[in-house]
Design an enzyme around this catalytic site. Sequence first.
Site, PDB file in Angstrom:
ATOM      1  N   VAL A 143     -21.600   0.058  -5.138  1.00 13.83           N
ATOM      2  CA  VAL A 143     -21.735  -1.383  -4.886  1.00 13.83           C
ATOM      3  C   VAL A 143     -23.144  -1.713  -4.378  1.00 13.83           C
ATOM      4  CG1 VAL A 143     -20.848  -3.363  -3.606  1.00 13.83           C
ATOM      5  CG2 VAL A 143     -19.287  -1.562  -4.306  1.00 13.83           C
TER       6      VAL A 143
ATOM      7  N   GLY B 257     -24.632   3.075  -2.776  1.00  9.33           N
ATOM      8  CA  GLY B 257     -23.687   3.689  -3.705  1.00  9.33           C
ATOM      9  C   GLY B 257     -23.381   2.752  -4.860  1.00  9.33           C
TER      10      GLY B 257
ATOM     11  N   LYS C 273       0.865  -1.182   0.000  1.00  5.26           N
ATOM     12  CA  LYS C 273       0.000   0.000   0.000  1.00  5.26           C
ATOM     13  C   LYS C 273       0.901   1.231   0.000  1.00  5.26           C
ATOM     14  CE  LYS C 273      -4.524   0.944   0.599  1.00  5.26           C
ATOM     15  NZ  LYS C 273      -5.693   0.235   0.114  1.00  5.26           N
TER      16      LYS C 273
ATOM     17  N   GLY D  95     -26.453   1.619   2.607  1.00  2.00           N
ATOM     18  CA  GLY D  95     -25.578   2.220   1.592  1.00  2.00           C
ATOM     19  C   GLY D  95     -25.968   1.756   0.209  1.00  2.00           C
TER      20      GLY D  95
HETATM   21  P1  NAD Z   1     -19.955   4.743  -2.569  1.00  2.00           P
HETATM   22  O1  NAD Z   1     -19.325   5.957  -1.997  1.00  2.00           O
HETATM   23  O2  NAD Z   1     -20.338   4.721  -4.015  1.00  2.00           O
HETATM   24  O3  NAD Z   1     -21.287   4.390  -1.737  1.00  2.00           O
HETATM   25  C1  NAD Z   1     -21.408   4.509  -0.366  1.00  2.00           C
HETATM   26  C2  NAD Z   1     -22.855   4.884  -0.076  1.00  2.00           C
HETATM   27  O4  NAD Z   1     -23.058   4.860   1.330  1.00  2.00           O
HETATM   28  C3  NAD Z   1     -23.224   6.283  -0.553  1.00  2.00           C
HETATM   29  O5  NAD Z   1     -24.408   6.242  -1.340  1.00  2.00           O
HETATM   30  C4  NAD Z   1     -23.436   7.065   0.743  1.00  2.00           C
HETATM   31  O6  NAD Z   1     -24.437   8.072   0.624  1.00  2.00           O
HETATM   32  C5  NAD Z   1     -23.862   5.964   1.689  1.00  2.00           C
HETATM   33  N1  NAD Z   1     -23.674   6.271   3.094  1.00  2.00           N
HETATM   34  C6  NAD Z   1     -22.655   6.933   3.685  1.00  2.00           C
HETATM   35  N2  NAD Z   1     -22.850   7.007   5.000  1.00  2.00           N
HETATM   36  C7  NAD Z   1     -24.002   6.366   5.268  1.00  2.00           C
HETATM   37  C8  NAD Z   1     -24.745   6.095   6.446  1.00  2.00           C
HETATM   38  N3  NAD Z   1     -24.327   6.514   7.637  1.00  2.00           N
HETATM   39  N4  NAD Z   1     -25.890   5.386   6.350  1.00  2.00           N
HETATM   40  C9  NAD Z   1     -26.341   4.971   5.149  1.00  2.00           C
HETATM   41  N5  NAD Z   1     -25.690   5.213   3.989  1.00  2.00           N
HETATM   42  C10 NAD Z   1     -24.540   5.898   4.055  1.00  2.00           C
HETATM   43  O7  NAD Z   1     -18.966   3.543  -2.206  1.00  2.00           O
HETATM   44  P2  NAD Z   1     -18.915   2.091  -2.866  1.00  2.00           P
HETATM   45  O8  NAD Z   1     -17.879   2.081  -3.922  1.00  2.00           O
HETATM   46  O9  NAD Z   1     -20.292   1.626  -3.178  1.00  2.00           O
HETATM   47  O10 NAD Z   1     -18.331   1.235  -1.652  1.00  2.00           O
HETATM   48  C11 NAD Z   1     -19.140   0.878  -0.541  1.00  2.00           C
HETATM   49  C12 NAD Z   1     -18.296   0.144   0.504  1.00  2.00           C
HETATM   50  O11 NAD Z   1     -17.725  -1.024  -0.080  1.00  2.00           O
HETATM   51  C13 NAD Z   1     -17.133   0.941   1.064  1.00  2.00           C
HETATM   52  O12 NAD Z   1     -16.935   0.570   2.412  1.00  2.00           O
HETATM   53  C14 NAD Z   1     -15.951   0.473   0.243  1.00  2.00           C
HETATM   54  O13 NAD Z   1     -14.731   0.616   0.921  1.00  2.00           O
HETATM   55  C15 NAD Z   1     -16.306  -0.981   0.053  1.00  2.00           C
HETATM   56  N6  NAD Z   1     -15.693  -1.590  -1.142  1.00  2.00           N
HETATM   57  C16 NAD Z   1     -16.002  -1.132  -2.382  1.00  2.00           C
HETATM   58  C17 NAD Z   1     -15.424  -1.730  -3.496  1.00  2.00           C
HETATM   59  C18 NAD Z   1     -15.764  -1.255  -4.892  1.00  2.00           C
HETATM   60  O14 NAD Z   1     -15.520  -1.995  -5.838  1.00  2.00           O
HETATM   61  N7  NAD Z   1     -16.342  -0.075  -5.062  1.00  2.00           N
HETATM   62  C19 NAD Z   1     -14.526  -2.802  -3.342  1.00  2.00           C
HETATM   63  C20 NAD Z   1     -14.236  -3.257  -2.057  1.00  2.00           C
HETATM   64  C21 NAD Z   1     -14.828  -2.639  -0.956  1.00  2.00           C
END
Ligand code: NAD
Length: 366
Positions: A183, A181, A79, A179
Amino acid sequence: MIFETLDTFGHEQVVFCHNKDAGLKAIIAIHNTVLGPALGGTRMWPYASEAEALNDVLRLSRGMTFKNAVAGLNIGGGKAVIIGDPAKDKSEALFRAFGQFVDSLGGRYITAEDVGIDVNDMEYVYRETQYVTGVHQIHGGSGDPSPFTAYGALQGLMATLNKKFGNEDVGKYSYAVQGLGHVGMEYVKLLKERGAKIFVTDINKALVDKAVSEYGAEAVGLDEIYDVAADVYSPCALGGTVNEKTLPRFKFKVICGAANNQLSTDAIGDEVVKRGILYAPDYAVNAGGVMNVALELDGYNRERAMRMMRTIYHNLSRIYEISDRDGIPTYRAADRLAEERISVIGKLKLPMGRSQPRFQGRIRGQ
Ligand code: NAD
């Protein structure tokens, strides 16, 4: 002091990168390269102190070793952190200077995006080094990993349902998804396609409305999500949401979602077991993202990526076997699976005394 810490966590190499003209202060931590070159993203963050930055990079790089090993990749853990404010301190010179340091490691460390870094920043890094993933699709990059992460999480869910209920019929169960977002929304879509009952929450109302209108989900309040009478809690937003305040409220039987670092502490992980809840270790469930970028090293292919996501089912099943075999919580069993794989594969000797193959760099313009 630093060497003592490296001894404790088992890091191989830590590189301090400094370029005054470019305003670069970065640290690259290579934790373990037994399985292959160390892969892990670069985080840009306004750390309060250099010690905090060092601590973060040591912790995160070690986490990547476990994640990559459990994912079944021939990839080690590393990292990088850049000390700075992503809103103010970014420049072409900074990322190119950083790229030169990555290049100087000759493929022992391969970088990617993490918090505070986007694909445009990676374009500058890519001008100086081939040892980078998560670049734009025109360079053979894999693009947005989120749909893969969601599909991978679904595979992890199926293995977890099978362990808990003896069947993997996703549609038979109800879900509380926190959440929506990149994913989370895709995950909801996959649940809906299988006929599941879904409760959702998000701080972004537009996303909640979308999940309700398009996927027939039921909206609940931000705090209410912890009280929902659903079978499965799927955290897809923040880390640390399984904690001493929320856990006593859970009626869930399973925790399985894509968010990182779901358990606030190890003690909470032990408490989850006592309450008879099956926890699907987060870094095994959400490995789709790293699998996707790792495939860039061979020349990216979507078909292969989808096939690889299905292996998450077997990784989770193996973790549950180890948990039963050794009588340990699943979060510990995931670490043990990683340690066992590193130990066994590390003992394999390649013919004619050849050393570990090293990533030769992306084929430019691919
Ligand atoms: P993102 O930022 O697109 O989505 C996160 C969502 O969570 C947003 O819509 C946000 O409004 C919502 N949110 C934030 N705080 C909140 C709360 N207190 N209550 C309810 N909703 C809330 O992120 P993402 O890319 O979808 O990733 C989501 C999670 O998965 C993260 O923890 C990330 O580290 C993990 N992750 C993502 C990936 C990937 O491929 N994107 C891979 C591994 C891990």
